[in-house]
Scaffold this motif. Structure first.
Motif, PDB file in Angstrom:
ATOM      1  N   LYS A   9       0.706  -1.093  -0.149  1.00  0.00           N
ATOM      2  CA  LYS A   9       0.029   0.164   0.067  1.00  0.00           C
ATOM      3  C   LYS A   9       0.672   1.257   0.012  1.00  0.00           C
ATOM      4  O   LYS A   9       0.489   2.358  -0.155  1.00  0.00           O
ATOM      5  CB  LYS A   9      -0.948  -0.045   1.365  1.00  0.00           C
ATOM      6  CG  LYS A   9      -1.774   1.017   1.368  1.00  0.00           C
ATOM      7  CD  LYS A   9      -2.549   1.086   2.457  1.00  0.00           C
ATOM      8  CE  LYS A   9      -3.667   2.291   2.795  1.00  0.00           C
ATOM      9  NZ  LYS A   9      -4.575   2.161   3.831  1.00  0.00           N
ATOM     10  N   ARG A  66       0.511  -5.859  -6.103  1.00  0.00           N
ATOM     11  CA  ARG A  66      -0.543  -5.170  -5.940  1.00  0.00           C
ATOM     12  C   ARG A  66      -1.699  -5.797  -6.665  1.00  0.00           C
ATOM     13  O   ARG A  66      -2.759  -6.163  -6.138  1.00  0.00           O
ATOM     14  CB  ARG A  66      -0.646  -3.678  -6.315  1.00  0.00           C
ATOM     15  CG  ARG A  66       0.205  -2.578  -5.323  1.00  0.00           C
ATOM     16  CD  ARG A  66       0.432  -1.600  -5.947  1.00  0.00           C
ATOM     17  NE  ARG A  66       0.871  -0.557  -4.973  1.00  0.00           N
ATOM     18  CZ  ARG A  66       1.083   0.671  -4.853  1.00  0.00           C
ATOM     19  NH1 ARG A  66       0.748   1.212  -6.214  1.00  0.00           N
ATOM     20  NH2 ARG A  66       1.388   1.531  -4.025  1.00  0.00           N
ATOM     21  N   LYS A 100      -2.334  -9.409  -5.076  1.00  0.00           N
ATOM     22  CA  LYS A 100      -3.160  -9.219  -4.024  1.00  0.00           C
ATOM     23  C   LYS A 100      -4.708  -8.811  -4.233  1.00  0.00           C
ATOM     24  O   LYS A 100      -5.508  -9.310  -3.616  1.00  0.00           O
ATOM     25  CB  LYS A 100      -2.418  -8.133  -3.077  1.00  0.00           C
ATOM     26  CG  LYS A 100      -3.129  -8.162  -1.540  1.00  0.00           C
ATOM     27  CD  LYS A 100      -3.067  -9.781  -0.765  1.00  0.00           C
ATOM     28  CE  LYS A 100      -3.528  -9.477   0.583  1.00  0.00           C
ATOM     29  NZ  LYS A 100      -3.583 -10.690   1.389  1.00  0.00           N
ATOM     30  N   ALA A 101      -4.717  -7.941  -5.079  1.00  0.00           N
ATOM     31  CA  ALA A 101      -6.219  -7.292  -5.504  1.00  0.00           C
ATOM     32  C   ALA A 101      -7.102  -8.670  -5.890  1.00  0.00           C
ATOM     33  O   ALA A 101      -8.086  -8.613  -5.632  1.00  0.00           O
ATOM     34  CB  ALA A 101      -6.038  -6.229  -6.404  1.00  0.00           C
ATOM     35  N   THR A 147      -4.873  -1.637  -1.456  1.00  0.00           N
ATOM     36  CA  THR A 147      -3.708  -1.959  -2.358  1.00  0.00           C
ATOM     37  C   THR A 147      -3.101  -0.676  -2.752  1.00  0.00           C
ATOM     38  O   THR A 147      -2.118  -0.651  -3.677  1.00  0.00           O
ATOM     39  CB  THR A 147      -4.014  -2.849  -3.827  1.00  0.00           C
ATOM     40  OG1 THR A 147      -5.241  -2.349  -4.183  1.00  0.00           O
ATOM     41  CG2 THR A 147      -4.346  -4.199  -3.417  1.00  0.00           C
TER      42      THR A 147
END
Length: 318
Positions: free
Chosen positions: A236, A270, A273-274, A291
């Motif tokens: 993040k 990111r 993970k998203a 994210t």
């Protein structure tokens, strides 16, 4: 305006706005200077960074014009011709620089350029790298240090090479700069990194040597693995990544090992993970925040990476 002077005209009015009669890329964060007269239109967009500046210039000409500019600070200056043809005056003669070619000059110098009117449109990307920025690369390019250690005065620009065709990597760097998606502090970090990439890449092409071809030693490998762990642990955080990009060798080695740069690696983590969070049923807005994206930018980034929208994953049947 102190960027350039149109010496073939006695008086030119500069306005701080984009020209209206032809489309032009807006250089993010740059100041705009436009002159319009019987010769055509000149638009220069300049971004001022710490120890460097970058210019994106478009000349839509009806007549030939002569330009003059002065660089008083010690450093390196480059011009990349993206369209058209430029004639550079050197030692009483003109050097022709064609589309997709670049030159490097040692500064300070008084620069005189004549734009050939036979081509209607000229587009150039120029950059100045000051000595503190260049000194970061002295260990990688010993000949560069010798060049700046010279004490004698040499009138005019010192041409470091004949015009060289721009490689794909250099084109990509310029495009990334002109299409920078970030704002304010993050944009500053992004440009600081890209301008170092640009300088390094131009020096590699000009010298035909790549000082980072050697494999990393144990200390460098540990630093790169630590950077990988830091990025993965906090995807993040926008501002952590530029802090990892201080050394050109580090950035190139990171790309050599992972086949992508630190920024690209961050985006990959990111997106992974998203996708995982979306498949768990989390709402798109919440995933974007977790994210490190604003919602609209997250949707665009997700679509560019996966070829579909994040909402499409939520609509898929279990």
């Amino acid at each position: 305006m102190s960027i350039i002077e149109i010496i073939s005209r006695s008086h030119v009015d500069w306005k701080q706005e984009l020209p209206k009669q032809f489309p032009i890329i807006r250089f993010p964060g740059a100041s705009v200077y436009t002159a319009e007269a019987d010769f055509g239109t000149v638009c220069v967009q300049r971004y001022e960074g710490t120890n460097y500046h970058m210019d994106y210039s478009i000349f839509s000409l009806q007549q030939q014009i002569d330009l003059a500019g002065t660089v008083t600070e010690s450093g390196l200056y480059t011009r990349i011709v993206l369209s058209g043809l430029v004639r550079q005056k050197l030692d009483g003669s003109f050097l022709i620089q064609r589309k997709n070619q670049f030159l490097l000059f040692k500064t300070p110098f008084n620069n005189f350029t004549s734009l050939n009117y036979s081509a209607k449109l000229h587009i150039c990307f120029e950059a100045f790298f000051s000595l503190p920025l260049i000194q970061e690369l002295f260990d990688l390019f010993p000949a560069l240090k010798l060049l700046f250690d010279r004490k004698e005065f040499v009138p005019g620009p010192i041409k470091l090479h004949s015009p060289i065709h721009v490689d794909i990597e250099t084109h990509n760097i310029v495009n990334k700069v002109l299409k920078c998606p970030y704002e304010k502090d993050l944009r500053t970090h992004y440009f600081d990194s890209r301008v170092r990439d640009l300088l390094f890449n131009l020096l590699v092409q000009a010298s035909n040597t790549n000082p980072v071809d050697n494999d990393p030693d144990d200390f460098e490998m540990a630093a790169i693995r630590n950077a990988q762990d830091l990025i993965s642990a906090d995807i993040k955080n926008h501002f952590q990544v530029p802090e990892l990009l201080g050394q050109t060798r580090f950035k190139v080695l990171f790309k050599k090992i992972f086949n992508m740069g630190p920024y690209e690696y961050l985006q990959q983590q990111r997106m992974i993970k998203a996708k995982e969070l979306l498949e768990q049923g989390m709402q798109v807005k919440e995933v974007a925040a977790l994210t490190g994206y604003r919602l609209t930018r997250f949707i665009n980034a997700f679509r560019n990476y996966y070829g579909t929208t994040p909402g499409s994953l939520l609509r898929k049947p279990k």
